[in-house]
Design a protein around this motif. Sequence first.
Motif, PDB file in Angstrom:
ATOM      1  N   GLY A 176      -3.849   1.616   3.855  1.00 23.91           N
ATOM      2  CA  GLY A 176      -4.008   2.014   2.453  1.00 23.91           C
ATOM      3  C   GLY A 176      -2.721   2.597   1.891  1.00 23.91           C
ATOM      4  O   GLY A 176      -2.296   2.268   0.777  1.00 23.91           O
ATOM      5  N   PHE A 177      -2.055   3.478   2.664  1.00 25.25           N
ATOM      6  CA  PHE A 177      -0.767   4.043   2.222  1.00 25.25           C
ATOM      7  C   PHE A 177       0.243   2.921   1.972  1.00 25.25           C
ATOM      8  O   PHE A 177       0.932   2.896   0.971  1.00 25.25           O
ATOM      9  CB  PHE A 177      -0.190   4.970   3.302  1.00 25.25           C
ATOM     10  CG  PHE A 177      -0.854   6.327   3.354  1.00 25.25           C
ATOM     11  CD1 PHE A 177      -1.152   7.036   2.192  1.00 25.25           C
ATOM     12  CD2 PHE A 177      -1.161   6.917   4.580  1.00 25.25           C
ATOM     13  CE1 PHE A 177      -1.743   8.291   2.249  1.00 25.25           C
ATOM     14  CE2 PHE A 177      -1.752   8.168   4.651  1.00 25.25           C
ATOM     15  CZ  PHE A 177      -2.049   8.857   3.481  1.00 25.25           C
ATOM     16  N   GLU A 178       0.276   1.992   2.931  1.00 19.17           N
ATOM     17  CA  GLU A 178       1.291   0.930   2.871  1.00 19.17           C
ATOM     18  C   GLU A 178       1.081   0.011   1.666  1.00 19.17           C
ATOM     19  O   GLU A 178       2.031  -0.434   1.037  1.00 19.17           O
ATOM     20  CB  GLU A 178       1.191   0.106   4.170  1.00 19.17           C
ATOM     21  CG  GLU A 178       2.331  -0.859   4.372  1.00 19.17           C
ATOM     22  CD  GLU A 178       2.078  -1.729   5.609  1.00 19.17           C
ATOM     23  OE1 GLU A 178       2.549  -2.853   5.611  1.00 19.17           O
ATOM     24  OE2 GLU A 178       1.366  -1.272   6.548  1.00 19.17           O
ATOM     25  N   HIS A 179      -0.182  -0.268   1.327  1.00 20.37           N
ATOM     26  CA  HIS A 179      -0.447  -1.236   0.257  1.00 20.37           C
ATOM     27  C   HIS A 179      -0.915  -0.584  -1.040  1.00 20.37           C
ATOM     28  O   HIS A 179      -1.313  -1.283  -1.974  1.00 20.37           O
ATOM     29  CB  HIS A 179      -1.512  -2.250   0.723  1.00 20.37           C
ATOM     30  CG  HIS A 179      -1.027  -3.136   1.822  1.00 20.37           C
ATOM     31  ND1 HIS A 179      -1.073  -2.760   3.151  1.00 20.37           N
ATOM     32  CD2 HIS A 179      -0.449  -4.352   1.792  1.00 20.37           C
ATOM     33  CE1 HIS A 179      -0.558  -3.731   3.887  1.00 20.37           C
ATOM     34  NE2 HIS A 179      -0.175  -4.699   3.092  1.00 20.37           N
ATOM     35  N   ASN A 180      -0.874   0.728  -1.086  1.00 14.60           N
ATOM     36  CA  ASN A 180      -1.327   1.430  -2.272  1.00 14.60           C
ATOM     37  C   ASN A 180      -2.791   1.091  -2.613  1.00 14.60           C
ATOM     38  O   ASN A 180      -3.137   0.746  -3.743  1.00 14.60           O
ATOM     39  CB  ASN A 180      -0.409   1.094  -3.465  1.00 14.60           C
ATOM     40  CG  ASN A 180      -0.486   2.157  -4.523  1.00 14.60           C
ATOM     41  OD1 ASN A 180      -1.088   3.216  -4.302  1.00 14.60           O
ATOM     42  ND2 ASN A 180       0.091   1.888  -5.679  1.00 14.60           N
ATOM     43  N   VAL A 181      -3.609   1.158  -1.590  1.00 12.18           N
ATOM     44  CA  VAL A 181      -5.025   0.827  -1.704  1.00 12.18           C
ATOM     45  C   VAL A 181      -5.822   2.071  -1.308  1.00 12.18           C
ATOM     46  O   VAL A 181      -5.471   2.743  -0.335  1.00 12.18           O
ATOM     47  CB  VAL A 181      -5.340  -0.329  -0.714  1.00 12.18           C
ATOM     48  CG1 VAL A 181      -6.813  -0.469  -0.468  1.00 12.18           C
ATOM     49  CG2 VAL A 181      -4.746  -1.647  -1.214  1.00 12.18           C
ATOM     50  N   GLU A 182      -6.875   2.408  -2.087  1.00 15.62           N
ATOM     51  CA  GLU A 182      -7.691   3.576  -1.713  1.00 15.62           C
ATOM     52  C   GLU A 182      -8.798   3.141  -0.763  1.00 15.62           C
ATOM     53  O   GLU A 182      -9.595   2.256  -1.077  1.00 15.62           O
ATOM     54  CB  GLU A 182      -8.308   4.222  -2.958  1.00 15.62           C
ATOM     55  CG  GLU A 182      -9.135   5.438  -2.571  1.00 15.62           C
ATOM     56  CD  GLU A 182      -9.864   6.074  -3.740  1.00 15.62           C
ATOM     57  OE1 GLU A 182      -9.253   6.293  -4.802  1.00 15.62           O
ATOM     58  OE2 GLU A 182     -11.072   6.360  -3.565  1.00 15.62           O
ATOM     59  N   ILE A 183      -8.847   3.779   0.386  1.00 16.94           N
ATOM     60  CA  ILE A 183      -9.859   3.436   1.385  1.00 16.94           C
ATOM     61  C   ILE A 183     -11.140   4.227   1.101  1.00 16.94           C
ATOM     62  O   ILE A 183     -11.087   5.422   0.785  1.00 16.94           O
ATOM     63  CB  ILE A 183      -9.356   3.771   2.809  1.00 16.94           C
ATOM     64  CG1 ILE A 183      -7.988   3.121   3.074  1.00 16.94           C
ATOM     65  CG2 ILE A 183     -10.386   3.385   3.866  1.00 16.94           C
ATOM     66  CD1 ILE A 183      -7.984   1.613   3.087  1.00 16.94           C
ATOM     67  N   ARG A 184     -12.264   3.567   1.208  1.00 13.90           N
ATOM     68  CA  ARG A 184     -13.574   4.225   1.034  1.00 13.90           C
ATOM     69  C   ARG A 184     -14.460   3.860   2.207  1.00 13.90           C
ATOM     70  O   ARG A 184     -14.759   2.686   2.420  1.00 13.90           O
ATOM     71  CB  ARG A 184     -14.239   3.751  -0.264  1.00 13.90           C
ATOM     72  CG  ARG A 184     -13.546   4.276  -1.510  1.00 13.90           C
ATOM     73  CD  ARG A 184     -13.621   3.334  -2.653  1.00 13.90           C
ATOM     74  NE  ARG A 184     -14.910   2.702  -2.753  1.00 13.90           N
ATOM     75  CZ  ARG A 184     -15.806   2.976  -3.699  1.00 13.90           C
ATOM     76  NH1 ARG A 184     -15.584   3.889  -4.609  1.00 13.90           N
ATOM     77  NH2 ARG A 184     -16.931   2.322  -3.746  1.00 13.90           N
ATOM     78  N   PHE A 185     -14.849   4.863   2.955  1.00 14.23           N
ATOM     79  CA  PHE A 185     -15.725   4.624   4.107  1.00 14.23           C
ATOM     80  C   PHE A 185     -17.176   4.694   3.627  1.00 14.23           C
ATOM     81  O   PHE A 185     -17.592   5.671   2.991  1.00 14.23           O
ATOM     82  CB  PHE A 185     -15.464   5.661   5.193  1.00 14.23           C
ATOM     83  CG  PHE A 185     -14.110   5.492   5.831  1.00 14.23           C
ATOM     84  CD1 PHE A 185     -13.915   4.565   6.853  1.00 14.23           C
ATOM     85  CD2 PHE A 185     -13.012   6.225   5.390  1.00 14.23           C
ATOM     86  CE1 PHE A 185     -12.667   4.373   7.426  1.00 14.23           C
ATOM     87  CE2 PHE A 185     -11.758   6.040   5.959  1.00 14.23           C
ATOM     88  CZ  PHE A 185     -11.589   5.117   6.989  1.00 14.23           C
ATOM     89  N   ILE A 186     -17.923   3.645   3.957  1.00 15.12           N
ATOM     90  CA  ILE A 186     -19.323   3.553   3.514  1.00 15.12           C
ATOM     91  C   ILE A 186     -20.229   3.615   4.732  1.00 15.12           C
ATOM     92  O   ILE A 186     -20.056   2.836   5.676  1.00 15.12           O
ATOM     93  CB  ILE A 186     -19.587   2.217   2.786  1.00 15.12           C
ATOM     94  CG1 ILE A 186     -18.596   2.062   1.633  1.00 15.12           C
ATOM     95  CG2 ILE A 186     -21.028   2.118   2.308  1.00 15.12           C
ATOM     96  CD1 ILE A 186     -18.786   0.777   0.843  1.00 15.12           C
ATOM     97  N   GLU A 187     -21.173   4.532   4.699  1.00 11.85           N
ATOM     98  CA  GLU A 187     -22.115   4.593   5.827  1.00 11.85           C
ATOM     99  C   GLU A 187     -22.970   3.333   5.882  1.00 11.85           C
ATOM    100  O   GLU A 187     -23.393   2.810   4.841  1.00 11.85           O
ATOM    101  CB  GLU A 187     -23.022   5.827   5.685  1.00 11.85           C
ATOM    102  CG  GLU A 187     -22.292   7.097   6.074  1.00 11.85           C
ATOM    103  CD  GLU A 187     -23.135   8.354   5.959  1.00 11.85           C
ATOM    104  OE1 GLU A 187     -22.666   9.413   6.390  1.00 11.85           O
ATOM    105  OE2 GLU A 187     -24.266   8.285   5.431  1.00 11.85           O
ATOM    106  N   LEU A 188     -23.192   2.904   7.093  1.00 14.88           N
ATOM    107  CA  LEU A 188     -23.983   1.707   7.355  1.00 14.88           C
ATOM    108  C   LEU A 188     -25.435   1.942   6.941  1.00 14.88           C
ATOM    109  O   LEU A 188     -26.061   2.906   7.389  1.00 14.88           O
ATOM    110  CB  LEU A 188     -23.912   1.422   8.850  1.00 14.88           C
ATOM    111  CG  LEU A 188     -24.687   0.238   9.382  1.00 14.88           C
ATOM    112  CD1 LEU A 188     -24.030  -1.064   8.951  1.00 14.88           C
ATOM    113  CD2 LEU A 188     -24.764   0.299  10.898  1.00 14.88           C
ATOM    114  N   MET A 189     -25.933   1.059   6.099  1.00 11.73           N
ATOM    115  CA  MET A 189     -27.347   1.165   5.725  1.00 11.73           C
ATOM    116  C   MET A 189     -28.149   0.189   6.581  1.00 11.73           C
ATOM    117  O   MET A 189     -27.690  -0.930   6.829  1.00 11.73           O
ATOM    118  CB  MET A 189     -27.526   0.851   4.244  1.00 11.73           C
ATOM    119  CG  MET A 189     -27.020   1.981   3.369  1.00 11.73           C
ATOM    120  SD  MET A 189     -27.111   1.557   1.626  1.00 11.73           S
ATOM    121  CE  MET A 189     -25.493   0.900   1.379  1.00 11.73           C
ATOM    122  N   PRO A 190     -29.318   0.590   7.014  1.00 10.77           N
ATOM    123  CA  PRO A 190     -30.083  -0.286   7.910  1.00 10.77           C
ATOM    124  C   PRO A 190     -30.608  -1.510   7.174  1.00 10.77           C
ATOM    125  O   PRO A 190     -31.196  -1.392   6.106  1.00 10.77           O
ATOM    126  CB  PRO A 190     -31.236   0.600   8.372  1.00 10.77           C
ATOM    127  CG  PRO A 190     -31.379   1.643   7.319  1.00 10.77           C
ATOM    128  CD  PRO A 190     -30.039   1.830   6.692  1.00 10.77           C
TER     129      PRO A 190
END
Length: 330
Positions: A176-190
């Motif tokens: 994300g730092f390298e490509h100027n992208v914001e990372i968003r972690f999403i919890e796994l939904m069943p």
Amino acid sequence: MQDNFGREINYLRLSLTDLCNFRCNYCMPPEGVKKLPHENVLRLEEMLEVVRLMANRLGFTKVRVTGGEPLIRRDMMSFMEGLGQIDAIRDLALTTNAYKLAEMADDLKSAGLNRLNISLDTLRRDRFEHITGVDGIEQVLTGIRAACAVGFKPIKMNVVAMAETLDEACDMVAFGFEHNVEIRFIELMPVIGRSEPTYIPNEVVLQELAKRYDLTPARSNGNAAGLDLHSAAATYRIKTTGTGPTLESTCGFISPISHPFCSRCNRIRINASGQIKPCLARNQVYETMPFVRPELQADKLTEFISDVVGRCKRRSAGDYEIDSMSVFGG
Ligand code: SAM
Ligand code: SF4
């Protein structure tokens, strides 16, 4: 438009197609899901009429196009151009797996798309193939680079939090730092019938990231917990530590399992056959097709959608009933 819990519902997530060129193991079974019958799929002109009505009569200001994989639906670009011309839509977004993005990024930008989310869970070729069923990571990375080059900013990258890729969490942030992208972690939904991958709460991801980075909750709308009241994501400032130049960005955590955000939800979903799903966690759907064919009945459809939003039920913790994410677009 307000629902019966006083929530302002102004965000429409539109699934353009139930079809996908990937078979992500957390989203659908390896053989795919049963296709919507062709005659039940709305034509894109019909869908555009529905969205125009929702924007102009019901106050929807934000539309996110999703799928299945939205970029594989034929003529989707002229549909995007049509959406781009609806003045009442102030925020036009799209979520994609980026496999076809390299060839389409420029036209999407010209069509008026202003926000782009890309889904990518791993940077390792073998893991990528295991998760998606496709040996396609290079093509996805080319798509991300193309989107950056045409000026989508900020691109957000959806990363599903799972035990199997936790060791890559820091590398995703570095990407994300390298490509100027914001990372968003999403919890796994069943998803019903899926036993892989393995759920981990976002707290575990935070602990992993803290091994390499400084994290502080971002103040947003005066809320010190880092919660943006209009967004499902809790936002943190994330910063490199140690020697060398300091890199800093934001990182999002979407935690529908450990921290349900139902009280802040402002969205409804419509799938490719015009079914409305007021709550992702529930199987209940409402058919708009009778008000769309053979011709749009604008007054009746307006009344129907208002009524559906008014009747919406909130889920209670732990009662997810999702058959597949691909039909309604996550
Ligand atoms: N095909 C597009 C893509 O993958 O970006 C759009 C549709 S996909 C269903 C939308 C989002 O839902 C993706 O970011 C994907 O990672 C997420 N998703 C799918 N299944 C999920 C699950 N079981 N739990 C959490 N997120 C999921
Ligand atoms: Fe397709 Fe997106 Fe589901 Fe993956 S998450 S199978 S790319 S719809």
